[in-house]
Design a protein around this motif. Structure first.
Motif, PDB file in Angstrom:
ATOM      1  N   GLY A  82       0.242  -4.229  -0.429  1.00 42.60           N
ATOM      2  CA  GLY A  82      -0.744  -3.897   0.597  1.00 42.60           C
ATOM      3  C   GLY A  82      -1.735  -5.003   0.828  1.00 42.60           C
ATOM      4  O   GLY A  82      -2.121  -5.704  -0.102  1.00 42.60           O
ATOM      5  N   ASP A  83      -2.141  -5.165   2.058  1.00 39.51           N
ATOM      6  CA  ASP A  83      -3.202  -6.104   2.399  1.00 39.51           C
ATOM      7  C   ASP A  83      -4.528  -5.398   2.199  1.00 39.51           C
ATOM      8  O   ASP A  83      -4.571  -4.186   2.061  1.00 39.51           O
ATOM      9  CB  ASP A  83      -3.079  -6.513   3.872  1.00 39.51           C
ATOM     10  CG  ASP A  83      -2.600  -7.938   3.997  1.00 39.51           C
ATOM     11  OD1 ASP A  83      -1.860  -8.228   4.940  1.00 39.51           O
ATOM     12  OD2 ASP A  83      -2.970  -8.740   3.116  1.00 39.51           O
ATOM     13  N   LYS A  84      -5.615  -6.134   2.244  1.00 41.67           N
ATOM     14  CA  LYS A  84      -6.917  -5.511   2.016  1.00 41.67           C
ATOM     15  C   LYS A  84      -7.214  -4.411   3.020  1.00 41.67           C
ATOM     16  O   LYS A  84      -7.874  -3.449   2.705  1.00 41.67           O
ATOM     17  CB  LYS A  84      -8.024  -6.572   2.061  1.00 41.67           C
ATOM     18  CG  LYS A  84      -8.321  -7.139   0.689  1.00 41.67           C
ATOM     19  CD  LYS A  84      -9.360  -8.206   0.737  1.00 41.67           C
ATOM     20  CE  LYS A  84      -8.796  -9.462   1.336  1.00 41.67           C
ATOM     21  NZ  LYS A  84      -9.579 -10.661   1.053  1.00 41.67           N
ATOM     22  N   ASP A  85      -6.719  -4.574   4.252  1.00 37.51           N
ATOM     23  CA  ASP A  85      -7.033  -3.558   5.256  1.00 37.51           C
ATOM     24  C   ASP A  85      -5.898  -2.548   5.441  1.00 37.51           C
ATOM     25  O   ASP A  85      -5.880  -1.784   6.376  1.00 37.51           O
ATOM     26  CB  ASP A  85      -7.351  -4.233   6.593  1.00 37.51           C
ATOM     27  CG  ASP A  85      -6.211  -5.150   7.028  1.00 37.51           C
ATOM     28  OD1 ASP A  85      -6.231  -5.619   8.170  1.00 37.51           O
ATOM     29  OD2 ASP A  85      -5.305  -5.402   6.201  1.00 37.51           O
ATOM     30  N   GLU A  86      -4.949  -2.556   4.530  1.00 41.75           N
ATOM     31  CA  GLU A  86      -3.844  -1.591   4.636  1.00 41.75           C
ATOM     32  C   GLU A  86      -3.938  -0.618   3.480  1.00 41.75           C
ATOM     33  O   GLU A  86      -4.483  -0.926   2.429  1.00 41.75           O
ATOM     34  CB  GLU A  86      -2.493  -2.312   4.546  1.00 41.75           C
ATOM     35  CG  GLU A  86      -2.153  -3.157   5.756  1.00 41.75           C
ATOM     36  CD  GLU A  86      -0.901  -3.999   5.524  1.00 41.75           C
ATOM     37  OE1 GLU A  86      -0.748  -4.527   4.407  1.00 41.75           O
ATOM     38  OE2 GLU A  86      -0.090  -4.129   6.436  1.00 41.75           O
ATOM     39  N   ARG A  87      -3.308   0.569   3.657  1.00 40.95           N
ATOM     40  CA  ARG A  87      -3.244   1.490   2.515  1.00 40.95           C
ATOM     41  C   ARG A  87      -2.102   1.068   1.615  1.00 40.95           C
ATOM     42  O   ARG A  87      -1.068   0.646   2.084  1.00 40.95           O
ATOM     43  CB  ARG A  87      -2.995   2.899   3.047  1.00 40.95           C
ATOM     44  CG  ARG A  87      -4.276   3.426   3.604  1.00 40.95           C
ATOM     45  CD  ARG A  87      -4.371   4.812   3.873  1.00 40.95           C
ATOM     46  NE  ARG A  87      -3.354   5.692   3.445  1.00 40.95           N
ATOM     47  CZ  ARG A  87      -3.345   6.939   3.851  1.00 40.95           C
ATOM     48  NH1 ARG A  87      -4.274   7.348   4.655  1.00 40.95           N
ATOM     49  NH2 ARG A  87      -2.411   7.766   3.455  1.00 40.95           N
ATOM     50  N   ALA A  88      -2.308   1.226   0.345  1.00 46.14           N
ATOM     51  CA  ALA A  88      -1.307   0.743  -0.601  1.00 46.14           C
ATOM     52  C   ALA A  88      -0.042   1.587  -0.544  1.00 46.14           C
ATOM     53  O   ALA A  88      -0.095   2.799  -0.366  1.00 46.14           O
ATOM     54  CB  ALA A  88      -1.877   0.796  -2.015  1.00 46.14           C
ATOM     55  N   VAL A  89       1.096   0.923  -0.688  1.00 45.40           N
ATOM     56  CA  VAL A  89       2.357   1.649  -0.815  1.00 45.40           C
ATOM     57  C   VAL A  89       3.040   1.185  -2.083  1.00 45.40           C
ATOM     58  O   VAL A  89       2.808   0.084  -2.570  1.00 45.40           O
ATOM     59  CB  VAL A  89       3.315   1.428   0.381  1.00 45.40           C
ATOM     60  CG1 VAL A  89       2.713   1.913   1.663  1.00 45.40           C
ATOM     61  CG2 VAL A  89       3.750  -0.010   0.485  1.00 45.40           C
ATOM     62  N   LEU A  90       3.902   2.064  -2.617  1.00 51.03           N
ATOM     63  CA  LEU A  90       4.670   1.735  -3.799  1.00 51.03           C
ATOM     64  C   LEU A  90       6.109   1.563  -3.369  1.00 51.03           C
ATOM     65  O   LEU A  90       6.633   2.389  -2.634  1.00 51.03           O
ATOM     66  CB  LEU A  90       4.566   2.888  -4.807  1.00 51.03           C
ATOM     67  CG  LEU A  90       5.306   2.658  -6.107  1.00 51.03           C
ATOM     68  CD1 LEU A  90       4.384   2.033  -7.116  1.00 51.03           C
ATOM     69  CD2 LEU A  90       5.849   3.950  -6.677  1.00 51.03           C
TER      70      LEU A  90
END
Lengths: 141, 390
Positions: free
Chosen positions: B62-70
């Motif tokens: 994830g980028d700083k402005d994205e929600r994290a994905v696994l």
């Protein structure tokens, strides 16, 4: 973009299975000394297999449940340098991708990664109201 | 450390009889590590459990402005933190009644450590990978063919597979599948999409060769194609074109391709449609049929999810509308579609929302959630739930 690795098996050995204990409410240490190192309570099983927990002066009855969604216990690692992974740590274990540099966008050298310490598939859940244990019962009635 | 005597005293006070209990008593205490917060719990599904037990790894992207994905090797999950009002303690050395051997004669204490505890955990939900960014990145520098007459090829904005994995929130398998869908290929170690006109030029070479050699569309020989077309275009590009528009097979140790009529016709249609805002439908159909290779038949079904027909206008028209150019977010997608057209039939809208479906989700369910239905001239149509400027 940040990529944080969760390593499956650190040294090729299989992941151990641990047990989960689920309790309602919070635990507070008696003497404000923090929880680490302190005794929590005794866990017993009746002959029928019912788990019984004695915590402080409470007694709780619970049950064993197989979890629909197991948990993984992840341990965090912070390294102070860029961590490079060799090919056998690669997600698909393929040979043509040899290096997956772990970097973060932040200034500063720490890189975070996790490893799976255990998998939890079963739990002992204590949902019933704790019963108090009265301690100063005179032996003779 | 509590002794057996202390434990037995507790049992007596608690009015528990030793004869009703199993012989092993776990005496629980908190380990030293317990307050360090360097650990957490993550919920798993069956696939991930097997993945982890096989020793394989996972990646959070994830980028700083994205929600994290696994991401596992082939799946993408949304990552969220779930709080619970319960305390979750994890015990490495604790056994359950079915695991205890009752061979012990007398009660005994097993000192068991509580390794850690949490009241929250990471919750995973399988989701469709965010792949729109992939085409966007690769379109920064599409491949237009080998550089002509000494003109320098643009080497900026090129991405390797590794670069893409670091920028796209998807698993490797999903990424590769999408690269195939957009007809990307590897050139000089970089993943490239072809400039559309160049892609059509390659296809034109192939179909003209098939025509002049009077081959069947089902049996286009690779070797001869490369020999005949090699002087015109790089052999890798000819082969790539055949891979995109045909099905490869081997017969008697020779490699052939069966060209996909649908894909070829769709390609030709896109070439025609990209040059105008709208086309008169009948005129378009005539030109289209004339432009495809002899022996291939055009059908409007071949254009589902790439072109939109307007049967209510006089004359009827057709225009380019590619699902891959539409917003990726479900709500944004519906808003965009309803801005283009106020009311949609289910047949018309389905190709443009099919890719939004999660696992076990149908387009019908999406329509129920994001649109409002009504009847128009005896046909069910869908419009936006909120006011949208058309």
């Amino acid at each position: 973009m940040v990529q944080i690795l969760i390593r499956g098996s650190v040294d090729g050995s299989s992941v151990p299975e641990w047990l989960l204990l689920e309790l309602q409410g919070e635990m507070v240490p008696r003497h404000n000394s923090g929880l680490a190192g302190n005794v929590m309570g005794d866990l017993l099983y009746t002959k029928e297999g019912v788990p019984v927990l004695i915590v402080g002066h409470h007694i709780l009855y619970g049950k064993q449940v197989k979890m629909e969604k197991p948990f993984a216990v992840l341990t965090k690692h912070s390294c102070h340098s860029q961590v490079s992974l060799t090919s056998h740590d690669n997600i698909n274990n393929r040979d043509d991708v040899t290096q997956v540099p772990m970097e973060t966008n932040q200034q500063g050298p720490t890189a975070t990664s996790y490893s799976v310490s255990a998998v939890i598939k079963r739990k002992l859940i204590f949902k019933t109201r704790p019963k108090p244990i009265i301690t100063n019962v005179p032996k003779k009635v | 450390m509590r002794t057996l005597e202390e434990v037995q005293a507790t049992l007596e006070i608690a009015k528990l009889k030793e004869e009703d209990l199993q012989k092993t008593i776990h005496c629980l205490s908190f380990g030293e590590n317990v307050s360090s917060a360097d650990y957490c719990l993550m919920e798993l599904d069956d696939t991930l459990v097997k993945h982890i037990e096989a020793g394989q790894s996972l990646v959070i992207r994830g980028d700083k402005d994205e929600r994290a994905v696994l991401c596992s090797g082939d799946k993408t999950y949304d990552l969220k933190i779930a709080d619970t009002s319960n305390m979750l303690l994890f015990l490495p050395g604790c056994r359950t009644p079915d695991q205890l051997t009752n061979s012990q004669e007398s009660s005994h204490v097993v000192h068991t450590q509580i390794w850690g505890f949490c009241n929250s955990y990471w919750e995973l939900r399988k989701q469709r990978p965010k792949l729109k960014k992939l085409k966007k990145l690769l379109m920064e520098n599409p491949y237009e063919g080998p550089s002509l007459g000494g003109k320098e090829e643009n080497t900026e904005n090129r991405y390797t597979m590794q670069d893409l994995l670091e920028r796209i929130q998807a698993s490797e398998e999903e990424l590769k599948a999408h690269l195939e869908t957009i007809h990307a290929c590897q050139i000089d170690g970089y993943m490239r999409v072809l400039d559309f006109d160049y892609e059509m030029k390659l296809l034109g070479h192939v179909t003209q060769l098939v025509d002049s050699e009077s081959w069947s569309f089902d049996k286009v020989p690779l070797k001869t194609s490369l020999e005949e077309l090699g002087p015109l275009e790089p052999k890798e590009m000819i082969e790539h074109c055949l891979n995109c528009y045909g099905r490869r097979y081997t017969e008697n140790d020779e490699v052939f391709y069966a060209l996909h009529e649908d894909r070829v016709c769709q390609g030709v249609a896109l070439l025609l449609l990209q040059n105008a805002v709208k086309f008169n439908l009948r005129e378009f159909q005539e030109v289209w049929q004339q432009s495809v290779p002899d022996g291939m038949s055009t059908r409007l079904e071949q254009l589902k999810s790439v072109a939109l027909l307007d049967r209510t206008s006089r004359p009827e028209t057709i225009c380019l509308l590619r699902v891959e150019d539409l917003p990726e977010d479900t709500l944004e997608r519906f808003n965009h579609l309803f801005t283009l057209r106020e009311k949609w039939t289910e047949d018309d809208i389905t190709p443009y929302i099919q890719d939004l479906c999660g696992e076990k989700q149908t387009t019908g369910a999406l329509l129920t959630k994001y649109a409002r239905s009504s009847m128009q001239n005896g046909i069910k149509v869908f419009n936006s739930r909120r006011p949208v400027a058309t």
